[in-house]
Design a protein around this motif. Sequence first.
Motif, PDB file in Angstrom:
ATOM      1  N   ARG A   6     -19.935  -9.829 -22.782  1.00 21.39           N
ATOM      2  CA  ARG A   6     -18.952 -10.078 -23.368  1.00 21.39           C
ATOM      3  C   ARG A   6     -18.329 -11.896 -23.515  1.00 21.39           C
ATOM      4  O   ARG A   6     -19.159 -12.755 -22.659  1.00 21.39           O
ATOM      5  CB  ARG A   6     -17.428  -9.307 -22.020  1.00 21.39           C
ATOM      6  CG  ARG A   6     -16.122  -9.560 -23.931  1.00 21.39           C
ATOM      7  CD  ARG A   6     -15.272  -8.788 -22.340  1.00 21.39           C
ATOM      8  NE  ARG A   6     -15.398  -9.383 -21.247  1.00 21.39           N
ATOM      9  CZ  ARG A   6     -14.520  -8.895 -20.552  1.00 21.39           C
ATOM     10  NH1 ARG A   6     -14.217  -7.543 -20.770  1.00 21.39           N
ATOM     11  NH2 ARG A   6     -14.092  -8.585 -19.423  1.00 21.39           N
ATOM     12  N   HIS A 231     -20.050  -4.378 -29.419  1.00 20.60           N
ATOM     13  CA  HIS A 231     -20.369  -6.095 -29.311  1.00 20.60           C
ATOM     14  C   HIS A 231     -20.289  -7.019 -30.456  1.00 20.60           C
ATOM     15  O   HIS A 231     -19.579  -8.560 -31.176  1.00 20.60           O
ATOM     16  CB  HIS A 231     -21.672  -6.932 -28.045  1.00 20.60           C
ATOM     17  CG  HIS A 231     -21.485  -8.556 -27.969  1.00 20.60           C
ATOM     18  ND1 HIS A 231     -21.194  -9.449 -27.434  1.00 20.60           N
ATOM     19  CD2 HIS A 231     -23.023  -9.152 -28.387  1.00 20.60           C
ATOM     20  CE1 HIS A 231     -21.701 -10.316 -27.431  1.00 20.60           C
ATOM     21  NE2 HIS A 231     -22.562 -10.585 -28.252  1.00 20.60           N
ATOM     22  N   TYR A 272     -19.042  -4.745 -20.836  1.00 17.91           N
ATOM     23  CA  TYR A 272     -17.452  -3.353 -21.838  1.00 17.91           C
ATOM     24  C   TYR A 272     -17.451  -2.340 -21.262  1.00 17.91           C
ATOM     25  O   TYR A 272     -17.245  -1.606 -21.813  1.00 17.91           O
ATOM     26  CB  TYR A 272     -18.381  -4.329 -22.773  1.00 17.91           C
ATOM     27  CG  TYR A 272     -18.692  -5.145 -24.026  1.00 17.91           C
ATOM     28  CD1 TYR A 272     -17.873  -5.813 -24.788  1.00 17.91           C
ATOM     29  CD2 TYR A 272     -19.977  -5.926 -23.972  1.00 17.91           C
ATOM     30  CE1 TYR A 272     -17.388  -6.080 -25.402  1.00 17.91           C
ATOM     31  CE2 TYR A 272     -19.834  -6.698 -25.052  1.00 17.91           C
ATOM     32  CZ  TYR A 272     -18.646  -6.778 -25.254  1.00 17.91           C
ATOM     33  OH  TYR A 272     -19.089  -8.517 -26.228  1.00 17.91           O
TER      34      TYR A 272
END
Length: 288
Positions: A6, A231, A272
């Motif tokens: 992230r 992502h 995530y």
Amino acid sequence: MMIPARPAYEPGDDSAELLKGLDARTLREIERAAQSPRMFGLAFGKTLRTAFTHCLHDPAARASGTWQAWAAAMQTGSALFASAMTAEGTTVECLIAHEKRAVPGLGGPTPFTDAGTWLQAFWLAIICRDQVRLTQLAHVPMELLRSSGTDFEEYVYDWVDALQTYWLEGEGLGDKLVAAFDGTNPQNLKFVDRELMLMILYPPLNVFYRFLTQDDEEFDKTLLQAVQLHHEYWTADEERAGDLDGAVALAPLALACLAHDAGRPIPFETEYLPEGLLDRSWLGRFPT
């Protein structure tokens, strides 16, 4: 195997105070919605953003406050549908944010009782391992979702139908899932663009299918791909990278929780899919 990371987030020294203030504001939204349930949609959005914000400050989701924020989001989403399915002039008891609340019934659909909100509420109930709420959500009539006034691709209703059938162990799951897959054809889209479909909306169907077929290798592959696409989508530009909606891969996380509880270890780690939510480390610490 590339594990997506992230975008970097630096909470700062005032992290605790920031979260304390956010939690207080979210609680006020919940309290207003419990009195006037037509506001539940706004309150639900607020609780979900609060849960995601906690994960920015607590990436592994190990803090008690993080789990409580996720439980409050789950409780609010479920209460939204409970109110819609309760007759006007009566109330339904809902536990939200540690308090039992007599929520007035609306006796029908609202602009927020749509299929997209239902999916979010269902994913949250899976993540929080709340079987009672999962069963309640599985009994939400399709007509109530269709009557919300929000337009969705037809596949969404087949997807909801498949998930309800799965949870209630009903018949026709395979046909319903095939119908959902067929409806994701980018050439037939009316309300969402190709990029959103291919990178965010379609992957959870594929992950769920691999979960059902009990093909561990393909499940791991499609789950990782779902997270990678999540992502890529949410970091495609600066505006998306700053959007809280990308902080957690909600649907892939829920499906990973199903696999975890079925005894299938997830072979990679990523923020995530917050570890503390995936391994249910806070389950049973307080009533939900």
